[in-house]
Design a protein around this motif. Structure first.
Motif: not given
Length: 333
Positions: A79-85
């Motif tokens: 889920x964290x990998x989907x968060x944008x910068x």
């Protein structure tokens, strides 16, 4: 106010660090389930029916059911990998007119207050938006969900309304658009709307059910009994035109009382009229603080509406308010 989220408002090359606070709170009373015999609170237990074991929070994972009883597991890293910068940024996309947004799109309101180092930039954004008469349409990511949002000026600060996306709005199946009211019905309906038109005064409206609930709880705590007074029911009508005529007569009377109160400096309570349905008998009118009834009297030649007034119903006000609870997720923000 408690800070729920920290980030920044980004538009063009301008970046304004802000803190987010809840702009509204529920006034609903929260009840707990108790054991009937000992009156102690019941625990909520997470239990696996397959392993027949109680499961702790650390043993839980998130899964999506893509077929019946078949799940794909998503870890926190997934889920964290989907968060944008820029997930900590409220990115303004466009400035538009507030009237262009239908209220059906709004979800929840949040206050945005500036960090100490960004007060001037925050004030600049507020004043420029207020003078232009525009609101900002933005995008923000909170709790692994991307929201469409509207930023607008409220009480000299910014409030953010999270919004539904168009695909999340359901559409009505219209089956009544072929019905055409008569010109007489439209004229009377417009007159009734005009008679009921008032400036918006939010402090005038209150949750009567919540007040009765507070009074009931206080009575129970004090060992007393509490009974809600049965409202006086109005006359019954079955014809739409009769309902409109009776409603107009009632509102004209109330409007006259309101104007008299303004002239002599006294304040009169503004009454409310119950909704009218034409498909079945309905109550034509019901007062708020002072209960009124409109009775129809029909003769061979004319038709009259007699307004009867009952004594005002004085309702005791309660100071009891629901206990505020802060969620674990809000405390960690």
């Amino acid at each position: 106010m408690h800070t729920l989220w920290k980030g920044s408002i980004s538009f063009g090359l301008v970046n304004v660090p802000v803190k987010m606070h809840a702009a509204t709170e529920t006034q609903e009373f929260k009840f707990n389930y108790l054991h009937k015999d000992c009156k102690n609170r019941i625990r909520s237990i997470k239990k696996c029916p397959t392993c027949d074991l109680e499961v702790g929070t650390n043993d839980l994972v998130k899964g999506f059911e893509y077929e019946k009883d078949r799940y794909v597991v998503l870890s926190e890293d997934d889920l964290a990998s989907l968060e944008q910068p820029m997930s900590r940024s409220i990115d303004i996309l466009d400035f538009i007119n507030l009237t262009d947004i239908d209220p059906i799109y709004y979800q929840k309101s949040y206050y945005l207050s500036p960090e100490e180092t960004a007060m001037k930039a925050y004030r600049l954004l507020c004043q420029s938006m207020e003078e232009s008469g525009k609101v900002a349409l933005a995008r923000v990511t909170m709790r692994s969900k991307q929201h469409l949002a509207c930023l607008r000026v409220f009480e000299k600060g910014l409030v953010m309304e999270t919004m539904y996306y168009p695909k999340e709005i359901r559409h009505m199946d219209v089956v009544w658009d072929h019905l055409v009211p008569t010109e007489a019905e439209l004229t009377m309906a417009r007159q009734l709307i005009e008679n009921l038109a008032r400036p918006f005064e939010p402090e005038k409206y209150h949750d009567e059910l919540r007040e009765h609930m507070a009074q009931l709880i206080e009575s129970k705590v004090a060992g007393e009994t509490y009974q809600v007074e049965t409202p006086v029911k109005g006359g019954k009508v079955v014809d739409l035109m009769e309902a409109l005529r009776a409603s107009i007569a009632l509102t004209e009377n109330e409007k006259g009382q309101l104007m008299d109160g303004k002239e002599d400096g006294s304040s009169k309570p503004i009454k409310s009229v119950k909704r009218i349905r034409a498909d079945k008998p309905v109550e034509v009118a019901e007062a708020g603080e002072s209960v009124k009834r409109a009775d129809k009297v029909q003769t061979s030649d004319t038709e009259k509406t007699t307004i009867l007034e009952d004594k005002p119903v004085v309702k005791p006000k309660s100071t009891l308010t629901p206990r505020k609870r802060t969620t674990r997720r809000a405390k960690e923000a």
